[in-house]
Design a protein around this motif. Structure first.
Motif, PDB file in Angstrom:
ATOM      1  N   GLY A 104       0.709  -1.211  -0.055  1.00  0.00           N
ATOM      2  CA  GLY A 104      -0.123   0.049  -0.056  1.00  0.00           C
ATOM      3  C   GLY A 104       0.829   1.362   0.016  1.00  0.00           C
ATOM      4  N   TRP A 105       1.919   1.423   0.710  1.00  0.00           N
ATOM      5  CA  TRP A 105       2.761   2.551   0.709  1.00  0.00           C
ATOM      6  C   TRP A 105       3.613   2.573  -0.702  1.00  0.00           C
ATOM      7  CZ3 TRP A 105       8.295   2.437   3.285  1.00  0.00           C
ATOM      8  CH2 TRP A 105       9.008   3.811   3.066  1.00  0.00           C
ATOM      9  N   VAL A 106       4.171   1.427  -1.197  1.00  0.00           N
ATOM     10  CA  VAL A 106       4.606   1.688  -2.412  1.00  0.00           C
ATOM     11  C   VAL A 106       3.695   2.246  -3.325  1.00  0.00           C
ATOM     12  CG1 VAL A 106       5.740   0.318  -4.217  1.00  0.00           C
ATOM     13  CG2 VAL A 106       6.430  -0.090  -1.857  1.00  0.00           C
ATOM     14  N   ALA A 107       2.380   1.543  -3.480  1.00  0.00           N
ATOM     15  CA  ALA A 107       1.420   2.121  -4.458  1.00  0.00           C
ATOM     16  C   ALA A 107       1.193   3.541  -4.166  1.00  0.00           C
ATOM     17  CB  ALA A 107       0.303   1.291  -4.245  1.00  0.00           C
ATOM     18  N   TYR A 108       1.373   3.973  -2.922  1.00  0.00           N
ATOM     19  CA  TYR A 108       1.081   5.416  -2.607  1.00  0.00           C
ATOM     20  C   TYR A 108       1.982   6.246  -3.342  1.00  0.00           C
ATOM     21  CZ  TYR A 108       1.046   9.768  -0.052  1.00  0.00           C
ATOM     22  OH  TYR A 108       1.273  11.094   0.290  1.00  0.00           O
ATOM     23  N   LEU A 109       3.396   5.894  -2.972  1.00  0.00           N
ATOM     24  CA  LEU A 109       4.633   6.592  -3.555  1.00  0.00           C
ATOM     25  C   LEU A 109       4.833   6.516  -5.026  1.00  0.00           C
ATOM     26  CD1 LEU A 109       7.333   5.199  -0.981  1.00  0.00           C
ATOM     27  CD2 LEU A 109       6.145   7.376  -1.026  1.00  0.00           C
ATOM     28  N   GLN A 110       4.328   5.509  -5.566  1.00  0.00           N
ATOM     29  CA  GLN A 110       4.495   5.200  -6.931  1.00  0.00           C
ATOM     30  C   GLN A 110       3.410   5.936  -7.939  1.00  0.00           C
ATOM     31  OE1 GLN A 110       5.001   1.341  -7.998  1.00  0.00           O
ATOM     32  NE2 GLN A 110       7.176   1.255  -7.623  1.00  0.00           N
ATOM     33  N   HIS A 111       2.256   5.585  -7.445  1.00  0.00           N
ATOM     34  CA  HIS A 111       1.014   6.289  -8.294  1.00  0.00           C
ATOM     35  C   HIS A 111       0.101   7.008  -7.333  1.00  0.00           C
ATOM     36  CE1 HIS A 111       2.419   2.742 -10.735  1.00  0.00           C
ATOM     37  NE2 HIS A 111       2.042   2.129  -9.810  1.00  0.00           N
ATOM     38  N   GLY A 112       0.312   7.704  -6.323  1.00  0.00           N
ATOM     39  CA  GLY A 112      -0.449   8.374  -5.563  1.00  0.00           C
ATOM     40  C   GLY A 112      -1.700   7.865  -4.958  1.00  0.00           C
ATOM     41  N   THR A 113      -1.605   6.565  -5.089  1.00  0.00           N
ATOM     42  CA  THR A 113      -3.038   5.741  -4.748  1.00  0.00           C
ATOM     43  C   THR A 113      -3.050   6.038  -3.423  1.00  0.00           C
ATOM     44  OG1 THR A 113      -2.285   3.981  -6.285  1.00  0.00           O
ATOM     45  CG2 THR A 113      -3.943   3.332  -4.448  1.00  0.00           C
ATOM     46  N   PRO A 114      -4.113   6.118  -2.835  1.00  0.00           N
ATOM     47  CA  PRO A 114      -4.452   6.293  -1.367  1.00  0.00           C
ATOM     48  C   PRO A 114      -4.210   5.365  -0.593  1.00  0.00           C
ATOM     49  CG  PRO A 114      -6.658   6.974  -2.619  1.00  0.00           C
ATOM     50  CD  PRO A 114      -5.557   6.410  -3.538  1.00  0.00           C
ATOM     51  N   TRP A 115      -3.503   5.434   0.584  1.00  0.00           N
ATOM     52  CA  TRP A 115      -3.016   4.459   1.274  1.00  0.00           C
ATOM     53  C   TRP A 115      -3.847   4.508   2.526  1.00  0.00           C
ATOM     54  CZ3 TRP A 115       2.222   4.665   4.496  1.00  0.00           C
ATOM     55  CH2 TRP A 115       2.668   3.443   5.073  1.00  0.00           C
ATOM     56  N   LYS A 116      -4.687   3.353   2.610  1.00  0.00           N
ATOM     57  CA  LYS A 116      -5.662   3.104   3.667  1.00  0.00           C
ATOM     58  C   LYS A 116      -4.952   3.299   5.149  1.00  0.00           C
ATOM     59  CE  LYS A 116      -9.404   0.088   5.255  1.00  0.00           C
ATOM     60  NZ  LYS A 116      -9.819  -1.143   5.215  1.00  0.00           N
ATOM     61  N   LEU A 117      -3.873   2.714   5.300  1.00  0.00           N
ATOM     62  CA  LEU A 117      -3.406   2.742   6.711  1.00  0.00           C
ATOM     63  C   LEU A 117      -3.165   4.134   6.827  1.00  0.00           C
ATOM     64  CD1 LEU A 117      -2.087   1.304   9.161  1.00  0.00           C
ATOM     65  CD2 LEU A 117      -0.045   1.092   7.753  1.00  0.00           C
ATOM     66  N   ALA A 118      -2.493   5.048   6.128  1.00  0.00           N
ATOM     67  CA  ALA A 118      -2.312   6.364   6.569  1.00  0.00           C
ATOM     68  C   ALA A 118      -3.379   7.113   6.718  1.00  0.00           C
ATOM     69  CB  ALA A 118      -1.361   7.098   5.331  1.00  0.00           C
ATOM     70  N   GLU A 119      -4.618   6.826   5.993  1.00  0.00           N
ATOM     71  CA  GLU A 119      -5.640   7.440   6.181  1.00  0.00           C
ATOM     72  C   GLU A 119      -6.494   7.204   7.564  1.00  0.00           C
ATOM     73  OE1 GLU A 119      -8.186   6.376   2.854  1.00  0.00           O
ATOM     74  OE2 GLU A 119      -6.878   7.681   1.559  1.00  0.00           O
ATOM     75  N   GLU A 120      -6.070   5.913   8.110  1.00  0.00           N
ATOM     76  CA  GLU A 120      -6.691   5.580   9.216  1.00  0.00           C
ATOM     77  C   GLU A 120      -5.847   6.098  10.517  1.00  0.00           C
ATOM     78  OE1 GLU A 120      -7.387   1.251   9.204  1.00  0.00           O
ATOM     79  OE2 GLU A 120      -8.856   1.304   7.998  1.00  0.00           O
ATOM     80  N   VAL A 121      -4.475   5.931  10.340  1.00  0.00           N
ATOM     81  CA  VAL A 121      -4.001   6.539  11.590  1.00  0.00           C
ATOM     82  C   VAL A 121      -4.019   8.074  11.631  1.00  0.00           C
ATOM     83  CG1 VAL A 121      -1.573   6.965  11.880  1.00  0.00           C
ATOM     84  CG2 VAL A 121      -1.972   4.902  11.147  1.00  0.00           C
ATOM     85  N   ALA A 122      -4.375   8.885  10.560  1.00  0.00           N
ATOM     86  CA  ALA A 122      -4.792  10.397  10.464  1.00  0.00           C
ATOM     87  C   ALA A 122      -5.901  10.321  11.159  1.00  0.00           C
ATOM     88  CB  ALA A 122      -4.879  10.801   8.956  1.00  0.00           C
ATOM     89  N   GLY A 123      -7.163   9.498  10.866  1.00  0.00           N
ATOM     90  CA  GLY A 123      -8.052   9.432  11.534  1.00  0.00           C
ATOM     91  C   GLY A 123      -8.178   9.064  12.906  1.00  0.00           C
ATOM     92  N   MET A 124      -7.062   8.824  13.730  1.00  0.00           N
ATOM     93  CA  MET A 124      -7.005   8.508  14.975  1.00  0.00           C
ATOM     94  C   MET A 124      -6.085   9.639  15.593  1.00  0.00           C
ATOM     95  SD  MET A 124      -5.386   4.697  14.837  1.00  0.00           S
ATOM     96  CE  MET A 124      -4.680   4.510  16.522  1.00  0.00           C
ATOM     97  N   HIS A 125      -5.787  10.861  14.728  1.00  0.00           N
ATOM     98  CA  HIS A 125      -5.377  11.875  15.395  1.00  0.00           C
ATOM     99  C   HIS A 125      -3.978  11.935  16.128  1.00  0.00           C
ATOM    100  CE1 HIS A 125      -9.278  13.743  14.488  1.00  0.00           C
ATOM    101  NE2 HIS A 125      -9.836  12.906  15.146  1.00  0.00           N
ATOM    102  N   VAL A 126      -3.240  10.801  15.386  1.00  0.00           N
ATOM    103  CA  VAL A 126      -1.735  10.600  15.648  1.00  0.00           C
ATOM    104  C   VAL A 126      -0.985  11.715  15.017  1.00  0.00           C
ATOM    105  CG1 VAL A 126       0.062   9.005  15.616  1.00  0.00           C
ATOM    106  CG2 VAL A 126      -2.235   8.257  16.022  1.00  0.00           C
ATOM    107  N   PRO A 127      -0.113  12.258  15.909  1.00  0.00           N
ATOM    108  CA  PRO A 127       0.855  13.264  15.155  1.00  0.00           C
ATOM    109  C   PRO A 127       1.824  12.677  14.055  1.00  0.00           C
ATOM    110  CG  PRO A 127       1.275  13.352  17.563  1.00  0.00           C
ATOM    111  CD  PRO A 127       0.220  12.029  17.208  1.00  0.00           C
ATOM    112  N   ALA A 128       2.033  13.264  13.066  1.00  0.00           N
ATOM    113  CA  ALA A 128       2.662  12.796  11.923  1.00  0.00           C
ATOM    114  C   ALA A 128       2.192  11.574  11.501  1.00  0.00           C
ATOM    115  CB  ALA A 128       4.157  12.685  12.295  1.00  0.00           C
ATOM    116  N   PRO A 129       0.810  11.384  10.896  1.00  0.00           N
ATOM    117  CA  PRO A 129       0.311  10.246  10.440  1.00  0.00           C
ATOM    118  C   PRO A 129       1.043   9.269   9.374  1.00  0.00           C
ATOM    119  CG  PRO A 129      -1.042  12.095   9.844  1.00  0.00           C
ATOM    120  CD  PRO A 129      -0.098  12.646  10.661  1.00  0.00           C
ATOM    121  N   MET A 130       1.717  10.086   8.400  1.00  0.00           N
ATOM    122  CA  MET A 130       2.298   9.489   7.425  1.00  0.00           C
ATOM    123  C   MET A 130       3.597   8.487   8.108  1.00  0.00           C
ATOM    124  SD  MET A 130       2.122   8.382   4.350  1.00  0.00           S
ATOM    125  CE  MET A 130       1.078   9.336   3.504  1.00  0.00           C
TER     126      MET A 130
END
Length: 148
Positions: free
Chosen positions: A43-69
């Motif tokens: 998922g991370w590689v797809a995000y880096l190569q194609h800009g595909t949304p990375w579900k994990l990063a979105e969910e971590v951001a939804g947890m209000h964790v600092p520096a989600p990426m």
């Protein structure tokens, strides 16, 4: 010694115990590597190569964790790399402790998303046990660090 007595033995150095320890460590490492580490890395590689949304990063951001990426990348790296170390039994306690922390975050993530956290709890308990037990007789830890 009778077969029944052997099967009820609590000797930590018995063949059954050390074999069970090996199976638990390798199976848990393989499952965490494939199900968690490898898929998150894809998922991370797809995000880096194609800009595909990375579900994990979105969910971590939804947890209000600092520096989600950065947190998502760190969690992915730990699950990918530490699980490989767990499989071979190298620095087992350290890698299991790292996995306890990351998988604890996975428990929270599942609970906040309203998903069943049972699998994450089970993985966390297994690696917690390995953090206490170490790699066991059939590990690189034993080969490298138990030399006299």
């Amino acid at each position: 010694m009778s077969l029944l007595r052997k099967s009820l033995s609590v000797d930590a150095e018995s063949v059954a115990v050390v074999t069970g320890h090996l199976v638990l460590r390798v199976a848990a490492g393989l499952m965490i590597f494939y199900i968690h580490g490898w898929h998150k890395l894809e998922g991370w590689v797809a995000y880096l190569q194609h800009g595909t949304p990375w579900k994990l990063a979105e969910e971590v951001a939804g947890m209000h964790v600092p520096a989600p990426m950065a947190s998502a990348v760190a969690a992915t790296a730990v699950q990918f790399i530490s699980s490989l170390f767990l499989i071979v039994g190298l620095f087992t306690r350290i890698n299991a402790a790292l996995l306890v922390g990351v998988l604890g975050g996975a428990i929270l993530q599942n609970l906040l998303a309203g998903r069943d956290a049972q699998l994450a709890v089970l993985y966390t308990l297994i690696v917690l046990v390995l953090a206490f037990m170490g790699g066991g007789r059939f590990s690189l830890d034993a080969k490298r660090f138990n030399q006299s």
